[in-house]
Structures are given as structure tokens and as C-alpha cells.
Design a protein around this motif. Structure first.
Motif: not given
Length: 367
Positions: A279-298
Motif C-alpha cells: 500500500i502507498k499512502i499519499i498525504l494531501i491537503g493543506r498542512r497546519k503550520k503547527e503540524l510537524v509531519l515526520d514521514v520516516a517516523l510514521l
């Protein structure tokens, strides 16, 4: 006349390397074994359905990587069905070259391997004529079918064409055996290989069977074989699913998400639905400034939830770019230069690369 049954398969790609897929070495080995497993299931299906013909439409194996062990496995499997007439047409990944196992080994007596020139094998006991031509090199720029075929000699027989190639290519220089559909109109069934998903063309008598086990994220959906029945020159076909795993792509819009824990939960819900698949998950949309998105961690936290998981960040941070370019500071200069680069990008991949760099740069400046 008795009913004649056949199976049409192809593009198994035995001993494929799965390089560039992101799979670990162990997972790649597992997938190679699963390609052997699906070939075994195809032979099982031949036995179960008591077929008369097995048509293999090219790319059965990877010429550059195939091991003697795997070829021995193939020959042993084909030897399980000695009463089935087996026809193989080599493709661009398994061409009939001097050092090919097609040329170097003794294949079972019931196996016929087509070479570069169009050939017709008649089966009087079934009132069938099987025409075929295969690759003799990696590339085949000309049609092998547009030669005199003497089809009129077999008007009272069911005429099958087996080959590997590209029907009605829009490319001016097609590398993979260009065939015009009008060249093959007189055949009752055209068993094709090359495309990895099933395609039915021209009144369903020109068929790409697809690969029985998918090989990448560009090969989504179910995969399998074609099972056909011939009676009085009329052919009925059905698709039979064979694949163990699917490649699945899902998008998740995180516009209204504020924490990485929320993102993780959304991904987890999607992955649970597809546990045994890739499965490939593609994250889309406008990310909130306060959201630190760590793909490697996920990926690290969730990879055990699926056979294979790949997470891609295609989000855009919630910045007002028009306001930012007005700022007389480093951020304003950076945004202006990056927007110019995006505007002047030569293709969509370059645009995506600059867009991603813009988001990463803004995140870094804000830290």
C-alpha cells in the motif's frame, strides 16, 4: 465437435529483481517466490479445468537474471501437464537469443516455442491453427505479423495468434513490436502479452491477459489469467483471478488534522483494510503550520501493519504565499525565487520537486 478449453497467461517475469520498489532484500525474495507460486497455480488450473491448450504470451522470465534453478522449476511444472499443447512466444524480457534457456535446453515434447518469424502450427485433432512470433532481441521495431500468413488455408479452423507486442501504437518509433489491429482482424482470438493489466480490444477477441501477479504500483487492481472455451469456432472467455497480493494507492487529506498522532490514526485505519497487500499512502491537503509531519517516523511505526507500506507527503503547508513574497526578508526572497522556479519548470515532476522544496524551506525557516 468437442469443446476445447485453453488458458492464456503471460508476463509472469520469473526472477524479477524488484529493484527500485523500496522492498527489502527479504521482501524481494518473497515476491520472487510468490511469482513461482502463481505459476504453479496456473498449472494447477490447467489440470483442474482439463484444458487442451496453454498459451504463454511472453515475458515468462527475466533473461538477464533467471537462474538455472528457476528454469528447472518451469520445465518441471510444464511436465505436469504432458497432454496439454503448450505454446510460448518470447517477449522483450525473455527474447529467444543464442544464450537463452529457450535455445539451450531441451523442453518437454508438448512445448512449442515460437521464434522471430511468424509460424503456424496446426492441430488437426482440435481443428485449430496457432500462429505465433516472438522476440529475438530486446527491441522489435517492426511488425512480425504483416507477412503473408496463408490464413485462407485454415478458414475452417479456429485461428489463434500468440505474440508479445503493442497494438496500434501512437509512437512513431515503437520499440516493442508494433502491430496494427487491421493486420490481425482475421484471427478468432489474439493472445497478447506486454501490458501488465488485462485489456480487451476489438470485440473482445484481442486480449492482453496481464500479469498474474502485479509487479508495481502502476499495476493496481486484480490480476490473473484468461480461460477460454472453443466450440464450432466460437470462443467464450472469462477472467480468473490469480494474484495473492495487490498494489493499492490511497490518498488521505489531512487539511483538518492538527497532530501527527491524528495522521497516524488515519493511516492506520486505511492500512488495516489492506493488511496483506502493498500500500502507498499519499498525504494531501493543506498542512497546519503547527503540524510537524515526520514521514520516516510514521513509516517506522506503521510498517508492521501491512506487507509493505510507503507514505508520501504531498501536502502543502498553510502559508499565504502572496503575502510572503511581499516581505522584505529572507523568507520573502526565498518564496519569490522558488515560485519563479516552479513557474519555469519543464515538466510536472520538476514542478513537484520545487513545490516540495518550497514547503521544506518554509518549514525550516520557521523553526
Amino acid at each position: 465437435m468437442e469443446q476445447i478449453r485453453f488458458i492464456h497467461c503471460g508476463d509472469v517475469h520469473l526472477d524479477a529483481r524488484f529493484t527500485g520498489t523500496g522492498l527489502t532484500d527479504n521482501k524481494a525474495k518473497e515476491r520472487r517466490q510468490e511469482l513461482r507460486d502463481v505459476f504453479t497455480r496456473i498449472i494447477d488450473e490447467c489440470i483442474k479445468r482439463q484444458v487442451n491448450l496453454l498459451l504463454i504470451s511472453g515475458d515468462l522470465f527475466e533473461h538477464e537474471y533467471i537462474s538455472r534453478t528457476t528454469i528447472t522449476f518451469v520445465i518441471n511444472q510444464l511436465s505436469r501437464i504432458p497432454n496439454v499443447k503448450i505454446f510460448i512466444t518470447p517477449g522483450n524480457h525473455d527474447p529467444y537469443v543464442a544464450n537463452s534457456y529457450y535455445a539451450m535446453l531441451n523442453w518437454p515434447e508438448n512445448v512449442h516455442i515460437f521464434k522471430n518469424k511468424i509460424e503456424c502450427i496446426t492441430l488437426p485433432e482440435y481443428s485449430i491453427a496457432v500462429y505465433g512470433a516472438g522476440f529475438s532481441q530486446k527491441y522489435q521495431y517492426d511488425s512480425m505479423i504483416n507477412k503473408p500468413l496463408n490464413i485462407q488455408d485454415n478458414q475452417k479452423k479456429t485461428k489463434i495468434l500468440l505474440t508479445h507486442g503493442t497494438i496500434d501504437s501512437i509512437s512513431e518509433e515503437c520499440e516493442y513490436h508494433p502491430i496494427q489491429s487491421q493486420e490481425i482482424e482475421e484471427f478468432d482470438y489474439v493472445a497478447l502479452g506486454h501490458y501488465h493489466t488485462i485489456k480487451k480490444m476489438k470485440n473482445k477477441k484481442i486480449i492482453y491477459c496481464g500479469s498474474p501477479e502485479p509487479l508495481g504500483f502502476d499495476e493496481q487492481g486484480e490480476h490473473g489469467i484468461i480461460v477460454g472455451e472453443i466450440e464450432n469456432q466460437k470462443i467464450n472467455i472469462e477472467f480468473v483471478k490469480m494474484n495473492k497480493r495487490n498494489y493499492i494507492t490511497k490518498e488521505i487529506d489531512i487539511t483538518e488534522t492538527y497532530t501527527i498522532e491524528e495522521v497516524e490514526e488515519q493511516i492506520k485505519n486505511k492500512v488495516e483494510e489492506t493488511k496483506k497487500h502493498l500500500i502507498k499512502i499519499i498525504l494531501i491537503g493543506r498542512r497546519k503550520k503547527e503540524l510537524v509531519l515526520d514521514v520516516a517516523l510514521l513509516n517506522s511505526r506503521l510498517e508492521h501493519k501491512s506487507y509493505y507500506l510507503k507514505i508520501i507527503d504531498n501536502t502543502k503547508c498553510d502559508y499565504d504565499l502572496e503575502e510572503l513574497i511581499k516581505q522584505p526578508n529572507l523568507k520573502g526572497v526565498f518564496v519569490k525565487n522558488m515560485l519563479n522556479a516552479i513557474e519555469n519548470a519543464t515538466d510536472k515532476f520538476e514542478k513537484e520537486k520545487f513545490n516540495h522544496a518550497l514547503q521544506l524551506g518554509l518549514d525550516a525557516i520557521d523553526i
